[in-house]
Design an enzyme around this catalytic site. Structure first.
Site: not given
Length: 493
Positions: A213-214, A217-218, A235, A269
């Site tokens: 994800g982003s 949020v990571g 990732e 992505c």
């Protein structure tokens, strides 16, 4: 520049779920994690036979319910059958088949030299499963990015808890409905619901967390994982650049570039995020890209079932606002009711300086686009292109369309999760290659044997007989001659 708004073709409301997604309560989350841990601790996931059975279950799930997944992907993202197969279903089936084929060899202990210092002795590396692994997957490839890492998790002998994105509800519900049928022993559990379900899951103790994800949020995932010292695989994407200076094969270059960029409506992505080239190449590049888009998706991509749509109104509005920036060379038509944005190429002819990242003057250049808008930016040379790339976060991928010397230059002077020469995004579907980012684009890599290693503890096992007791040479009191021998043995490496 303003854009043309199309009249609606198909109401997006037709794809709205007929029933609300069942939301997992905090107690449901705890119960799922406890059940997954009980399955792991029972030993049911660890043998070669059980690992093969579990990996085969993922494969059968997709093969036996292919049409349901195709329908769900079309409802969530307007993915046609061809794209659903290539980028989601078949690539995951291939991952499972690859794991089944090589699993016995992957599991076998590997003998290594114990070195001369403690001879006689033997040493080996024994892969052992980590335990219970949380897989938090995104909406853009909701089958691939949920079940592909699951293959590696199960091949390594673990149990799993899956938290698919609620923004792809049809696919999430399909996975949640089918998983209990194929994993009746409780090795895999699925939790459905909004962001609070993921937040509750992160409060639990896991042995590894996989998140796609982003970057924003990571960071939250990594902070939560730190509370239990849980390792993570992140990732996170980013702005993957493209360099183009191949004039002789421009038709082939732009066809590959257009397909990679506009597949899944750019919601990938590793999609090409922007193009760097010299000013004299912009006009022919735009013209060739226009022809490539028409050749691949037709004169009106909205008329067919092959071109994807934007996942939600929120993402549509974000992308539509970006279309007001720069000069739309072609494309730019939108339909909010159908969540459709046409494949679009933009340029910035009056840009004083080519800058990517926080200091850039436009949103298109500051953040990952994640949609069907491709900016073309100009630089004076490949050397300047490398400086532009290196001035911002390391990308998940770099794509180079140039000669051998150009490819070698970027390989030496830039850093990215992967470099692909002469193509784009296809590396993410090759099981023999590790897939992952570097720096802000992520950490850790998986696919194929790299998944198995990522979700295993590679435990060293050393065995030394008690006789002869050569370790006495390491004890205090050893004479100088033997002490010098020990030193020489250590320095041999």
């Amino acid at each position: 520049m303003s854009t043309t708004v199309l009249t609606p073709r198909v109401s997006h409301a037709a794809t709205t779920p007929t029933a609300p997604i069942p939301t997992a309560t905090p107690s449901d989350v705890t119960a799922a994690v406890s059940a997954a841990r009980a399955a792991f601790e029972s030993g049911a996931t660890k043998s070669l036979a059980s690992r093969r059975r579990n990996v085969s279950a993922v494969r059968r799930l997709l093969e036996e319910h292919r049409s349901e997944f195709e329908a769900a992907l079309f409802a969530d993202l307007h993915k046609g059958r061809r794209e659903a197969g290539i980028t989601e279903i078949d690539v995951t089936i291939g991952e499972a088949a690859h794991a089944q084929k090589h699993l016995r060899r992957w599991m076998a202990p590997k003998s290594v030299s114990a070195g001369p210092l403690i001879w006689p002795a033997s040493a080996r590396i024994v892969p052992e499963p980590l335990g219970v692994i949380l897989v938090m997957s995104p909406w853009n490839y909701p089958v691939n990015l949920t079940l592909d890492p699951l293959v590696g998790v199960l091949a390594a002998g673990n149990s799993a808890v899956l938290v698919p994105s609620p923004d792809a509800p049809h696919t999430a519900e399909t996975i949640a409905r089918l998983i209990p049928q194929y994993f009746p022993d409780g090795a895999v559990h699925v939790l459905l619901g909004a962001v609070d379900v993921a937040q509750n899951a992160l409060k639990e103790r896991f042995d590894h967390i996989v998140f796609t994800g982003s970057g924003r949020v990571g960071r939250i995932v990594m902070e939560a994982a730190a509370q239990n010292l849980t390792p993570v695989t992140l990732e996170l994407g980013g702005k993957s650049p493209v360099w183009v200076d191949d004039d002789r094969q421009l038709t082939e270059v732009t066809r590959r570039l257009a397909w990679a960029k506009f597949t899944n409506a750019g919601q990938t992505c590793v999609a090409p995020d922007f193009v760097l080239t010299t000013p004299d190449r912009v006009h022919p590049l735009v013209a060739a890209l226009r022809e490539a888009v028409a050749d691949i998706w037709g004169a009106d991509p909205a008329a067919g079932r092959e071109y994807g749509h934007i996942v939600s109104e929120r993402h549509f509005d974000r992308l539509a606002a970006m279309l007001e920036e720069g000069n739309v060379e072609f494309g730019g038509r939108t339909d909010r009711d159908d969540l459709y944005i046409e494949p679009t190429v933009v340029t910035f002819p009056n840009l004083d300086e080519t800058v990517i990242g926080d200091d850039a003057p436009f949103q298109l250049l500051r953040e990952e686009i994640f949609g069907p808008i491709l900016p073309i930016l100009t630089v004076s040379s490949k050397e300047e292109a490398a400086r532009v790339i290196n001035a911002w976060d390391k990308p998940l991928a770099l794509y180079v369309f140039g000669d051998a010397a150009t490819r070698a230059y970027f390989a030496q002077h830039t850093s990215a999760g992967a470099q692909v020469n002469g193509a784009a995004i296809v590396h993410a579907g090759i099981g023999a290659l590790p897939f992952g980012g570097v720096g802000a684009s992520g950490m850790g890599a998986y696919h194929g044997v790299h998944s198995f290693r990522r979700f295993s503890h590679l435990k060293p096992v050393l065995t030394k007989p008690l006789r002869p007791d050569t370790l006495r040479l390491l004890n205090p009191g050893t004479n100088d001659r033997l002490l010098n021998l020990v030193g020489r043995l250590q320095r041999r490496g």
